[in-house]
Enzyme design. Structure first.
Site, mmCIF file in Angstrom:
data_model
loop_
_atom_site.group_PDB
_atom_site.id
_atom_site.type_symbol
_atom_site.label_atom_id
_atom_site.label_comp_id
_atom_site.label_asym_id
_atom_site.label_seq_id
_atom_site.Cartn_x
_atom_site.Cartn_y
_atom_site.Cartn_z
ATOM 1 N N TYR A 50 17.278 5.109 19.116
ATOM 2 C CA TYR A 50 15.820 5.054 19.252
ATOM 3 C C TYR A 50 15.356 3.631 19.567
ATOM 4 C CZ TYR A 50 10.880 4.871 18.157
ATOM 5 O OH TYR A 50 9.533 4.649 18.243
ATOM 6 N N HIS A 52 0.514 -0.171 25.184
ATOM 7 C CA HIS A 52 0.088 -0.194 23.787
ATOM 8 C C HIS A 52 -1.020 -1.215 23.519
ATOM 9 C CE1 HIS A 52 3.560 2.317 23.293
ATOM 10 N NE2 HIS A 52 3.467 2.351 21.982
ATOM 11 N N ASN A 104 6.563 -3.703 16.986
ATOM 12 C CA ASN A 104 6.735 -3.077 15.670
ATOM 13 C C ASN A 104 6.669 -4.180 14.621
ATOM 14 O OD1 ASN A 104 8.928 -0.179 15.347
ATOM 15 N ND2 ASN A 104 6.891 -0.368 16.178
ATOM 16 N N TYR A 163 -22.737 -11.511 -20.797
ATOM 17 C CA TYR A 163 -21.339 -11.394 -20.366
ATOM 18 C C TYR A 163 -21.006 -12.246 -19.143
ATOM 19 C CZ TYR A 163 -20.639 -7.276 -23.375
ATOM 20 O OH TYR A 163 -20.513 -6.411 -24.425
ATOM 21 N N ARG A 210 -20.282 -15.538 -20.776
ATOM 22 C CA ARG A 210 -19.297 -15.503 -21.861
ATOM 23 C C ARG A 210 -17.946 -14.981 -21.385
ATOM 24 N NH1 ARG A 210 -19.818 -11.384 -26.515
ATOM 25 N NH2 ARG A 210 -21.887 -11.107 -25.615
ATOM 26 N N PHE A 242 8.292 -0.845 9.093
ATOM 27 C CA PHE A 242 7.022 -1.228 9.719
ATOM 28 C C PHE A 242 5.812 -0.661 8.982
ATOM 29 C CE2 PHE A 242 8.856 2.450 12.067
ATOM 30 C CZ PHE A 242 8.051 3.427 11.503
ATOM 31 N N GLU A 273 4.043 10.260 13.497
ATOM 32 C CA GLU A 273 3.600 9.275 12.508
ATOM 33 C C GLU A 273 2.513 9.950 11.676
ATOM 34 O OE1 GLU A 273 2.556 6.174 15.217
ATOM 35 O OE2 GLU A 273 4.607 6.089 15.988
#
Length: 503
Positions: free
Chosen positions: A54, A84, A196, A280, A283, A328, A412
């Site tokens: 792959y 991409h 990646n 608060y 404090r 990844f 994915e």
């Protein structure tokens, strides 16, 4: 300039800051060069063997079953980057793009990604020559790596895309010509090795960590000034109290409060005033600021691990094996970034409450911190701005890592959305900086009504710095200008160094 070999060496958060600022020169060490060359040779052998692996000789994502011939592997890597690079929105900050380059070069220099030495050296040269790619802010789901942002980041390697030239944007072609460089031709696996990874998420984490660290220190200082303006008690910061609940962040903030108040005339001048407890927001500063510090420590720990990790896919381990896995996936950082976002937001929430205390008109302070209220609104409205920023931060605290939308035709099917976590973290930090600027303005105005008594020498120094850009308010004026002046002051190296003196 200090030299640090790059690659096998561990890079700490502090190393990263020095490299980004140009204080450390980086070069590949011999062990990394050898490992990179070996990994490249392993890829070449896999391609020549004809075995299907792959990302080396297959398509990507849902096209993982499509075999690519040896002749087409170079074109495949080129196509990968240009197909991409689909990010949208405004460019991320130039410094974050630079951090992405630093982080990616370090990951590739581990020698498990199958890229050539030329690619890693070109990335380092881009850092050195300040050839920083333009990367759009939106488009990554943070789980096949930060595909779109990293594609934009590395378009300049093949002569495409745009880069920063100082504060302006120019074409890569013009930038390469300016530096007498030629585009690279990517080999098998190189395109996938480049895009990646989690470097977009990581770089937002590292950039945010720098600011978070500063704002944590600044919040302690602003809180101490507000305590003094309110004539609050220093007793809640005594060490004995916190040793029985010894969280690291709490102990640290309590110690800082004791040190910040050391030498104050105000702190101990009202010991017998009859007030039993402070609200608060005064404090509980050690507990609240301390919890945010614990989140900082956690994010820093995980970011350092990620900075020194290999996060692409597949991982080339020998000339016979490349393991396809999920390094990844951005979940390890996405979740802690969401946690850190909440922690940063809380610094703003508690600051806003301290502001409100100072304008209530109690314990010797005039209502709205002005002696001429009615005709003058005084400091009524800046707290509105603070409240708006706090609520904006709360809307940004929804954890992006709790969401997942399947991508890549279901290949994915679980994604981290960590890129959104990282961006939100930095947005919240910017808002907190503005909230703390307003608190500093209020606290310094409040101190005017405690004169002639003085606070501690260090806090008086901070007071003087704020007063240099924001004088005491007598009658209404453009307070918005004062707020912006203080925000600008907080961003100066001079003021940052002053805050560092409080550590």
């Amino acid at each position: 300039m200090i030299k640090k070999t790059y690659g096998i060496d561990f890079l700490s958060f502090e190393d990263y800051k020095e490299i980004k600022q140009g204080n450390i020169e980086i070069e590949l060490n011999e062990a990394s060069q050898k490992q990179i060359l070996q990994s490249q040779q392993n890829v070449a052998k896999i391609v020549a063997s004809g075995q299907t692996v792959y990302g080396i000789n297959t398509g990507f994502g849902p096209l993982c079953d499509t075999k690519i011939s040896e002749e087409e592997t170079r074109q495949l890597q080129h196509n990968l980057l240009i197909s991409h690079a689909v990010g949208v929105g405004n460019p991320i900050k130039k410094e974050i793009s630079k951090t992405m380059l630093i982080a990616k070069a370090h990951a590739l220099s581990k020698g498990y990604s199958g890229v050539t030495l030329d690619v890693v050296e070109r990335i380092l040269l881009m850092v050195e020559k300040d050839i920083i790619p333009v990367v759009p802010e939106k488009g990554s789901v943070g789980a096949s790596g930060d595909l779109a942002p990293l594609s934009h980041l590395f378009l300049p390697l093949i002569g495409e895309g745009k880069v920063w030239d100082g504060d302006t944007i120019i074409s890569t072609k013009d930038a390469l010509a300016k530096h007498n460089l030629q585009p690279l031709h990517l080999s098998a696996k190189e395109g996938l090795g480049l895009i990646n990874g989690t470097q977009f998420i990581l770089s937002h984490a590292l950039n945010g960590l720098e600011k978070f660290e500063y704002l944590l220190n600044l919040a302690d200082v602003a809180g101490a000034l507000s305590l003094e303006a309110y004539e609050g008690s220093p007793r809640p910061f005594e060490e004995e109290l916190h040793q029985v609940r010894p969280f690291k962040g709490t102990l640290l903030v309590a110690e800082r409060m004791r040190n910040l108040l050391k030498g104050s005339e105000i702190a101990f001048s009202h010991a017998d005033c009859g007030r039993v407890q402070d609200p608060y927001s005064l404090r509980c500063m050690p507990q609240v600021h301390g919890a945010s510090r614990n989140a900082f420590f956690h994010l820093k720990e995980l970011a350092e691990i990620e900075l020194n990790s290999v996060t692409d896919n597949p991982i080339v381990v020998s000339d016979e094996e490349a393991i396809s896995g999920g390094n990844f996936h951005g979940q390890p950082l996405a979740m802690v970034l969401d946690y850190a976002t909440i922690a940063a937001s809380e610094l703003g929430n508690i600051s806003d409450r301290r502001q409100y205390l100072l304008i209530e008109g109690k314990y010797g302070l005039p209502k709205l911190l002005t002696e001429s209220s009615g005709l003058n609104s005084g400091f009524m409205i800046p707290q509105y701005t603070s409240a708006a920023l706090c609520t904006e931060n709360k809307t940004l605290c929804f954890p992006a890592s709790a969401d997942s939308i399947p991508t890549s035709l279901g290949q994915e099917d679980h994604v981290s959305m960590g890129s959104i976590s990282g961006r939100k973290f930095n947005q919240v930090l910017d808002n907190v900086e503005r909230i703390l600027a307003i608190e500093l303005m209020y606290a310094c105005q409040g101190l005017e009504f405690r004169r002639p008594r003085k606070t501690s020498p260090f806090l008086e120094e901070v007071f003087a710095k704020v007063r240099s850009v924001c004088p005491k308010l007598e009658d209404d004026r453009l307070i918005g200008d004062d707020i912006n002046n203080i925000i600008d002051l907080l961003q100066t190296e001079d003021f940052k160094h002053l805050i560092l003196k409080s550590l």
